[in-house]
Write a protein that holds these residues in place. Structure first.
Motif, short mmCIF file in Angstrom:
data_model
loop_
_atom_site.label_atom_id
_atom_site.label_comp_id
_atom_site.label_asym_id
_atom_site.label_seq_id
_atom_site.Cartn_x
_atom_site.Cartn_y
_atom_site.Cartn_z
N UNK A 26 0.91 -1.25 -0.05
CA UNK A 26 0.09 -0.01 -0.22
C UNK A 26 0.80 1.33 0.16
N UNK A 27 2.00 1.37 0.86
CA UNK A 27 2.69 2.50 1.00
C UNK A 27 3.61 2.59 -0.25
N UNK A 28 4.01 1.44 -0.71
CA UNK A 28 4.99 1.58 -2.00
C UNK A 28 4.07 2.17 -3.22
N UNK A 29 3.01 1.65 -3.28
CA UNK A 29 2.07 1.99 -4.62
C UNK A 29 1.42 3.25 -4.26
N UNK A 30 0.86 3.31 -3.44
CA UNK A 30 -0.30 4.36 -2.88
C UNK A 30 -1.18 4.42 -3.80
N UNK A 80 -3.08 5.78 0.70
CA UNK A 80 -2.44 5.09 1.87
C UNK A 80 -1.35 6.52 2.51
N UNK A 81 -0.66 6.85 1.39
CA UNK A 81 0.31 7.80 2.21
C UNK A 81 -0.34 9.27 2.68
N UNK A 82 -1.30 9.64 2.09
CA UNK A 82 -2.00 10.59 2.73
C UNK A 82 -2.60 10.18 3.81
N UNK A 83 -3.15 9.21 4.06
CA UNK A 83 -3.84 8.74 5.21
C UNK A 83 -2.69 8.66 6.32
N UNK A 84 -1.70 8.05 6.02
CA UNK A 84 -0.23 8.19 6.88
C UNK A 84 -0.28 9.32 7.48
N UNK A 85 -0.39 10.46 6.72
CA UNK A 85 -0.13 11.59 7.40
C UNK A 85 -1.34 12.17 8.24
N UNK A 86 -2.40 12.02 7.48
CA UNK A 86 -3.65 12.45 8.14
C UNK A 86 -3.80 11.69 9.58
N UNK A 87 -3.13 10.46 9.76
CA UNK A 87 -3.49 9.72 10.97
C UNK A 87 -2.17 9.96 12.07
N UNK A 88 -1.50 10.93 11.42
CA UNK A 88 -0.03 11.38 12.15
C UNK A 88 0.44 9.96 12.52
N UNK A 93 -6.65 -0.89 7.98
CA UNK A 93 -5.46 0.48 7.92
C UNK A 93 -6.58 1.48 8.41
N UNK A 94 -7.74 1.50 8.24
CA UNK A 94 -8.68 2.70 8.58
C UNK A 94 -8.77 2.57 10.14
N UNK A 95 -8.76 1.47 10.50
CA UNK A 95 -9.09 1.27 11.95
C UNK A 95 -8.04 1.81 12.91
N UNK A 96 -6.84 2.08 12.33
CA UNK A 96 -5.53 2.43 12.93
C UNK A 96 -5.72 3.63 14.13
N UNK A 97 -6.27 4.70 13.48
CA UNK A 97 -6.51 5.89 14.73
C UNK A 97 -7.36 5.33 15.60
#
Lengths: 466, 466, 466
Positions: free
Chosen positions: A42-46, A151-159, A416-420
């Motif tokens: 996910x993070x590699x291909x975004x 995925x990468x945008x969410x990575x940032x959004x999820x801090x 992934x979405x449940x992490x935060x």
């Protein structure tokens, strides 16, 4: 209904006020996710996530387990069979079926996670019902196509500050390499998971061991096999790994002589091991892994006590990870002694213990972690990654092991979405527990602030050496 | 002091207010009592209950167990010996002894049940003391002679919709027949309890099996024995039975080949079985009973884990059911696997599991019931049929199994007058739990109302197919 | 910060008000300390305690266990090695190290005890920090030289009515004699602890048994060995003992024939017993001790379930009692049956059971104590001598065994200054529990006052026959 800002806080106004204050100071701390199962790809291909069903239902055994228990077939939920073929592909119909049965999840953590995702990621504050199912499906499906939900945008959004995946010992880690090569600022760390080349009862074990040593370029012998682990651990470490992870049926450890271990290795790589040989080999390998951790500094995680694939027919038809892994009674006191005799007094080693047997929190794990320098306790895990589960954990562990022999929160999820959402639940529950300590005058407020921050952020970073 | 209208509700005013509101909406729902031990004869003959001691003390092992633990002899309480002869027959003196020791029951459920009965059935709101013991004795004795306190009148007054008795597999069910023939509107259902013809370690097992097949008119063979069960289950079902009940020392199940089962049957009906043969036969029979449930639709209840008649001398002198049945550690995960491999995925079958080992709630039972379609969890049982016991049950079960894999409340009692008290306790505790969920914003109030009603009434009716 | 007068009381204002009222009525009751490990020499010689480190750190395995778990070596804490030699003797430096790590004890009972002692004995209300460590050290050191802080003065200041020590079966009890001869009003009772002449796996067992029978003047035989116990028990009883105490690895009991017991004795006194023989001998001796209690009236305490000296290297270097005793799963239901068959129905006998396995509270111990006249339950013990531990104890025990099958509080400590702190915690927690019962209308306030007083004072005195 929108998420209530005071959800999960104790009802008493004084305690709630304290919990709210403590939570305010930790809610925006970065997420350190030192143990989980998201896909490095996910993070590699975004790439965009495909659709609501692929996102929320098919990969989440908490969800389809409950539906299945109430008579909804896995087929009707589009769960693919062992060959990867789903019988049903009408995702919208699957989503409706989910909505019809959404009431089953009342008071479960799945509900907390799902509604948190709906609101914070998709802006949806309605309760899911058969009436609004289609509309919500469309909203999610549409949003998933936007760049903000990659995925990468969410990575940032999820801090997220760093996230660990879990990877087979023979994985080439190509996606981790791709992330590193891309120059993206996100930290996606592999974790060394060698179960399938350690557990002689896994399918195809002899063949897998042969491939494993071949990949590492070491001889097919006990010494060569151990060296193969060293080679692969170094490979992982070079790509950011800070930990290994071991999911064994029990916590049994052993510390055989070299001759005994060689003979055992020779027996198990022939295939068809006796149950005792299989158990003993796994036991021996925990001690070997701990010794290697002393060499290379990887933090060692032990996740014991799950009876995997308990449902014969579901396993035959659909394969593993279908919600049929059931906890079993687990002993640590006798089981860990050989390992602890060898390395338990080393304060330069960190072994993180998890459990699915809550009776061991106060009786075994807290006394062990409250004594041995090498031991730390992982957070409430799996079925107990829940408000009541986390509260019991603190109540049963803290008085004996304190806070500083625990390691903060692990989300342990492929959702992934449940992490935060999961970290938010943990922060709320820990702040509630601490608020209770302050309200009953067992701790001062300034201390509670410090502990809250450690539990939410500092301890995970320190324990996992991130 | 009169029963407080807010008893058992949490102290916090917000949560208490919510609990009160939820309770208001379920307190007058009919009682469905799907598992219990009242006498069918009572409903058939509708005779007055004899006296306060026969009503409240002699049949209630919760009561005389506690008195005995503090040095009051069973003899002094008028408990009859093995031959049915009490040494003491002065009921008034027994009642005084009870009153002198009433303080021992502080914070026990027995007190809740007793005081609820005193107030709601007899209008007595004083606390029992040695000073008022005689007067209260007289009040109860007198009231028992009135028509309002006959079994059928109480059935209506208690708002019972259906009540199940528990009956030996060879019982002729004459009283159930009499109730049916009488045209009375009450529903008194038998339940099929075949333990004494299934457990080779019970006294006189070979003789009892012989009588059992003779009664059913089937041959003395494994196949004939199974057919005898079919015949008797049909006999019960024709008289309203919707369930069978199995009280085994452990939850072990087996699924032998036909040849193995025949050989095992031949061995155990000779008498003096080995402990392993006895355990294996009971284990096999749970699977056979489950298969028959698939044929005839009876709901199957498994009540394992009691070490019966632990006190050697009390058993020798007074026989079974004298308060000396002690819970033991119980395994479900491995024990149930043969049964679940055979029928666990059938959603047209209902197997209700009970436990005396609360450590299995979260670790074994909730994960199993939260996955297998055939499984449901019975309510907190026996020693845990109590406010704290019920609360722990919800806290440990709900997050994994939800509400809908549980089956509402069972009173499980031979103390008729305590039935409304026990259901009232369950409704209060469940409403308190739900109020906590609403107050911490884990559930909306409309949902809590729906769940409260299901727990008080709907789930029992559905699970037991009443 | 000063101790808060409402510490440990529930946050809800209504419940807190009730707890406060109940606590007011019991807080100044005398302390009966029926089981502990203070030194009889202190009361005999009445010398000043040496210094802060000797008082608070070196003898307290709760303290150095936690520090050790976080990487502080026992050496750095001045813990003497097996030969009694500490490597580090700079007490002020040890005290500073303690102060630097004081945050580790947040939310542990050690903190409650330490801060209670600091304030009530030394008038210190600051939180210990590296900055004030030296000053606090000096304050304590200076105060220890004053007559007000001598053991006998503290006995009165703590309002102790009687205190039991724990003494080896061969102890000459010279300090108890000295106390008696001194005419001082304090009551310092010995307790008969024969583990090292009962457990064949202790070092030097054959030699110790030989010395034991020699001391008693009885022959070296099974009968002579039993008589030696009788002689020594009488010796203890003559000096005030009211109890014996037995710390076994398990709760197993046995009731062998005389011939079997003789043969077993002959085997174990030869040394190198098989594990089964060792276990069986300990098991047999529990039954023998119970029989002797029927003769001489000593109350019998059983403290099972600790895996002693779990840490091999720490044991080798520093010896026993170094914080490495870990609880293990403990069975009572089957283990105690031989003993209970023999003496369980005797109401003139008191056997007090303790546990380190909290899962047995509700499942085994409360049902057993709620039935057998000879059994009582000791309070929450060791790791569970803590606010949450005590609360769980009441929640899990009371509904089945009531209050009157429990025996009040034991401090079980060698840390003299912590005794009033520990009793204060117990009184606060019990009053909080009772306040909850009153607030939820399960008990009336007058009853709660009576129970609070019994739990704080009356039950210990009665159960231990003091």
């Amino acid at each position: 209904m929108p998420l209530h800002p005071d959800r999960l806080f104790p009802a008493d106004p004084t305690v709630r006020g304290l919990a709210r204050e403590l939570y305010q100071s930790v809610k925006d701390l970065p997420i350190v996710s030192p143990h989980g199962h998201t896909e490095p790809r996910w993070y590699a291909e975004d790439a965009a996530f495909p659709d609501p069903v692929a996102l929320f239902i098919k990969p989440d055994h908490y969800i389809f387990r409950m539906l299945y228990s109430q008579g909804v077939s896995l087929e009707a939920l589009g769960i693919p069979d062992r060959d990867g073929n789903p019988k049903k592909t009408d995702d919208r119909a699957i989503w409706r079926l989910f909505a019809e049965n959404w009431f089953l999840f009342r008071s479960t953590p799945s509900r907390l996670w799902f509604e948190h995702s709906l609101e914070t990621v998709f802006g949806i504050t309605e309760r899911l019902t058969p009436l609004n199912a289609d509309r919500i499906y469309d909203q999610i499906a549409e949003a998933l196509q936007t760049p903000e939900l990659r995925p990468r945008a969410l990575y940032d959004r999820f801090r997220i500050e760093a996230i660990s995946t879990t990877d087979a010992a023979t994985d080439d880690l190509r996606y981790h390499d791709a992330v590193l090569a891309s120059g993206w600022h996100g930290r996606v760390l592999p974790a060394y998971r060698p179960d399938f080349v350690i557990d002689p009862e896994r399918e195809g074990f002899p063949q897998r061991v042969a491939e494993f040593v071949a990949l590492a370029g070491t001889p097919m012998s006990w010494a060569g096999y151990l060296d193969a682990h060293r080679v692969r651990r170094a490979y992982f470490k070079a790509r950011g790994a800070t930990s290994s992870d071991h999911g064994h049926p029990s916590a049994r450890t052993a510390n055989l002589s070299r001759g005994e271990a060689e003979a055992l290795f020779d027996r198990v790589v022939k295939g068809n091991p006796s149950p005792e040989d299989a158990e003993l080999f796994r036991a021996q390998m925990l001690t070997e892994m701990a010794r290697m951790s002393l060499e290379d500094g990887l933090v060692m995680q032990i996740h014991p006590g799950s009876f995997r694939n308990h449902n014969r027919d579901v396993f035959a038809a659909y394969g593993p990870d279908k919600g049929a892994d059931i906890p079993a009674r687990t002993d640590y006191v006798r089981a860990l002694k050989p390992l602890l005799d060898e390395v338990g007094n080393r304060s330069d080693l960190t072994i993180i213990l998890f459990t699915l047997d809550e009776t061991t929190y106060g009786r075994e794990l807290a006394p062990l972690a409250g004594h041995y320098p090498a031991l730390r306790l992982g957070p409430a895990w799996w079925f107990y990654d829940s408000p009541e589960g986390m509260l019991r954990y603190r109540q049963l562990v803290t008085e004996t092991a304190g806070f500083y022999n625990t390691v903060g929160f692990n989300d342990d999820t492929r959702a992934y979405l449940s992490i935060p959402a999961r970290h938010d639940v943990a922060r709320r529950v820990d702040c509630s527990y601490l608020a209770g300590q302050v309200a009953t005058h067992l701790m001062d407020l300034d201390e509670a602030h410090e502990v809250a921050s450690d539990l939410a952020y500092g301890l995970a970073k320190k324990a996992y050496r991130i």
